[in-house]
Design a protein around this motif. Structure first.
Motif, short mmCIF file in Angstrom:
data_model
loop_
_atom_site.label_atom_id
_atom_site.label_comp_id
_atom_site.label_asym_id
_atom_site.label_seq_id
_atom_site.Cartn_x
_atom_site.Cartn_y
_atom_site.Cartn_z
N SER A 310 19.95 1.53 -7.91
CA SER A 310 19.24 2.17 -6.77
C SER A 310 17.82 1.66 -6.88
O SER A 310 17.40 1.17 -7.95
N LYS A 370 16.36 10.75 -11.32
CA LYS A 370 16.01 10.91 -9.88
C LYS A 370 15.06 12.16 -9.67
O LYS A 370 14.11 12.04 -8.99
N SER A 374 11.41 12.07 -8.66
CA SER A 374 11.05 12.69 -7.38
C SER A 374 9.92 13.77 -7.52
O SER A 374 8.73 13.81 -6.73
N ASN A 379 10.92 8.54 -5.10
CA ASN A 379 12.17 8.61 -4.70
C ASN A 379 13.17 7.66 -4.83
O ASN A 379 13.09 6.46 -4.17
N LEU A 380 14.00 7.70 -5.52
CA LEU A 380 15.22 6.90 -5.70
C LEU A 380 16.04 6.96 -4.49
O LEU A 380 16.37 8.08 -4.00
N TRP A 383 21.39 4.48 -3.18
CA TRP A 383 22.74 4.29 -4.43
C TRP A 383 23.79 3.56 -4.04
O TRP A 383 24.24 3.74 -2.95
N GLU A 398 20.77 14.73 -2.60
CA GLU A 398 20.02 14.17 -1.62
C GLU A 398 20.30 14.33 -0.50
O GLU A 398 21.53 14.26 0.01
#
Length: 534
Positions: A310, A370, A374, A379-380, A383, A398
């Motif tokens: 990610s 994550k 966040s 923000n990852l 994925w 998410e």
């Protein structure tokens, strides 16, 4: 490091201390340009040619200078060399006068503090001055001392201080730690200015010239202008940039240009654009590299059966953070130590990837990381994994995203993970090499093409090294930087490029340890072979 701190004569006869680096691997003696200017040394102008990695030759404006150094025994040594903007990276500071008491073979030697920014590099063109006259050697892993015409030089490290850093990098870390602020959303980080900076001349004229060139390209390429304006508007809309209230009062301008990555245009800011011999990067400390090595991150990505990757959305438009800063963010969020350690080992800049033996083992970690990032407005996103169970578990936390928009290579079934081509469905790694055959090749063209083959783990080294050897042969033949290859050389290179395309058919399992529970013992065997060519 072989480094001493000795007096060097100024043009008016006074003396200043200089950090002198003894480098038997260099055939030239160099002095930092700013240091030569401070000494008020004069000399005829010249172009200095530096033969770097993979045959890359760079030419620098330089001066040929003469100077005098006072050795440790107070004798005067006359040297000659060339000026260069930077001659070597800073070295760790060590006070050998204090440290030498730990070792009986060093205790009686006249040693002092060494390290810091390198002012002078002495090479083999002064071999008689750097030749070893006497040596002091202790037990295994203990520092050694060598006596030269300059004085005693100690090489080695002090136990427990392998991670010591230069004063400049230490200052950079102190600035970041002191001035980084937690905001309501995200973080505010400082610019790490060097001492006496910012001291930049107004480069408005250069910025206006670059802007006119940009407008000219807009007229020639309307689609490019449309994409460029959309990218800049996005920066403004999302708060990554803002309008300058009074442009007339601005003194320094950061030039930028557009580069396409696939179909997406990225705005690239040119902090290396020099004006009157100085650019923005010159005024800023880059700081030490705190992220793990790329090879280590990729190797961990290959260990377990379940793999994921990610990246942080628009991280570099929000602010810049080192991996150490990310660790601090996780600590602020109250994340367990094992998760913090995982980020330190598995995160490379804004990419987060790894592998494990089971889905259950990694889902808790991935979700915790994550959520922690966040909370700091990092923000990852996007994925990818070879496990649909893992993706389902992460996606519950998410909003749904369109995989095709996140990953432009999805249509081909492959993804690029830190430059490595990965097919998550088949869980195979491979290469993606573009066709490189042109109508003609110069030596410079060949260097660029060979260097463009990304092979961080050295899988294709037996093949790539042949091209690097051939590049050196071209240099030994006296072929110029822009001269075109011909005859047998051209035939060899065309055959090599045709063979290079076969790397696209090479596939290898990503996972190094499948069915890990069945493995009772692991051995690592290394093989090395000396070569007169490679």
């Amino acid at each position: 490091m072989g480094i001493l701190r000795l007096p060097v004569m100024v043009e008016d006869g006074s003396w200043v201390l200089a950090n002198i680096f003894i480098d038997e691997g260099s055939d030239s003696t160099l002095m930092r340009s700013a240091f030569a200017k401070a000494l008020r040394l004069r000399g005829p102008p010249q172009f200095l040619t530096v033969d770097g990695a993979v045959g890359v030759i760079t030419r620098y404006r330089s001066k040929r200078i003469q100077f005098r150094v006072q050795a440790a025994d107070e004798k005067f040594l006359s040297l000659e060399g060339s000026t260069m903007k930077k001659v070597a990276s800073p070295t760790p500071v060590t006070d050998w006068h204090k440290e030498k008491a730990q070792w009986s073979h060093l205790a009686s030697l006249p040693l002092g503090e060494t390290g810091g920014g390198v002012d002078i590099l002495v090479g083999l063109d002064h071999a008689h001055l750097i030749a070893v006259i006497q040596s002091r050697v202790g037990a295994e892993k203990e520092p050694i001392a060598s006596k030269t015409a300059f004085g005693w030089i100690v090489r080695g490290f002090v136990e427990g201080r392998i991670g010591c850093i230069s004063p400049e990098n230490k200052r950079a870390l102190e600035i970041v730690q002191e001035k980084t602020k937690r905001l309501e959303v995200g973080y505010e980080v400082p610019i790490i200015w060097r001492e006496g900076e910012p001291n930049l001349d107004s480069n408005r004229q250069m910025a206006e010239n670059r802007f006119r060139s940009q407008l000219s390209r807009f007229r020639r390429q309307p689609e490019f202008e449309k994409d460029y304006r959309a990218a800049v508007e996005k920066y403004l809309d999302q708060g990554y940039a803002s309008h300058v209230p009074d442009p007339a009062s601005a003194r320094y301008f950061l030039a930028h240009h557009g580069v396409y990555k696939g179909k997406k245009l990225r705005v690239v800011y040119d902090a290396a654009a020099a004006f009157k011999g100085k650019c923005l990067n010159d005024a800023i400390i880059s700081g030490p590299a705190l992220q793990p090595s790329l090879a280590a991150v990729i190797t961990r990505f290959r260990e377990g059966e379940i793999a994921w990757a990610s990246d942080i959305e628009a991280m570099f438009n929000r602010f810049r953070l080192s991996s150490e800063d990310l660790r601090c963010i996780l600590e602020d969020a109250g994340v367990p130590e094992n998760v913090i350690q995982a980020v330190k080992e598995r995160m490379y800049i804004d990419d987060y990837l790894g592998s494990a033996s089971s889905v259950a083992e990694v889902v808790e970690e991935a979700v915790a990381v994550k959520n922690a990032l966040s909370s700091s407005d990092l923000n990852l996103q996007g994925w990818i994994s070879n496990s649909s169970d893992f993706l389902r578990a992460v996606s519950r936390t998410e909003p749904a995203t369109d995989p095709a928009s996140s990953h432009p290579l999805t249509g081909e079934g492959t993804e690029r993970v830190l430059g490595i081509v990965w097919d998550p469905k088949a869980d195979l790694l491979g290469f993606k090499v573009d066709k490189m055959l042109d109508s003609a090749f110069s030596r410079a063209d060949l260097v660029i093409k060979v260097a463009s083959v990304f092979d961080q783990l050295g899988t294709a080294s037996p093949f790539i090294v042949k091209a690097k050897i051939r590049l050196r042969v071209l240099g030994l033949k006296g072929l110029g930087w822009t001269d075109l290859i011909a005859g047998d050389d051209e035939i060899w290179w065309r055959n090599w490029f045709l063979s290079l395309e076969q790397l696209n058919t090479l596939k290898m399992p990503r996972c190094l340890f499948p069915d890990r529970v069945k493995i009772s013992m692991v051995e690592l065997h290394a093989f090395g072979d000396a070569s007169e060519e490679a």
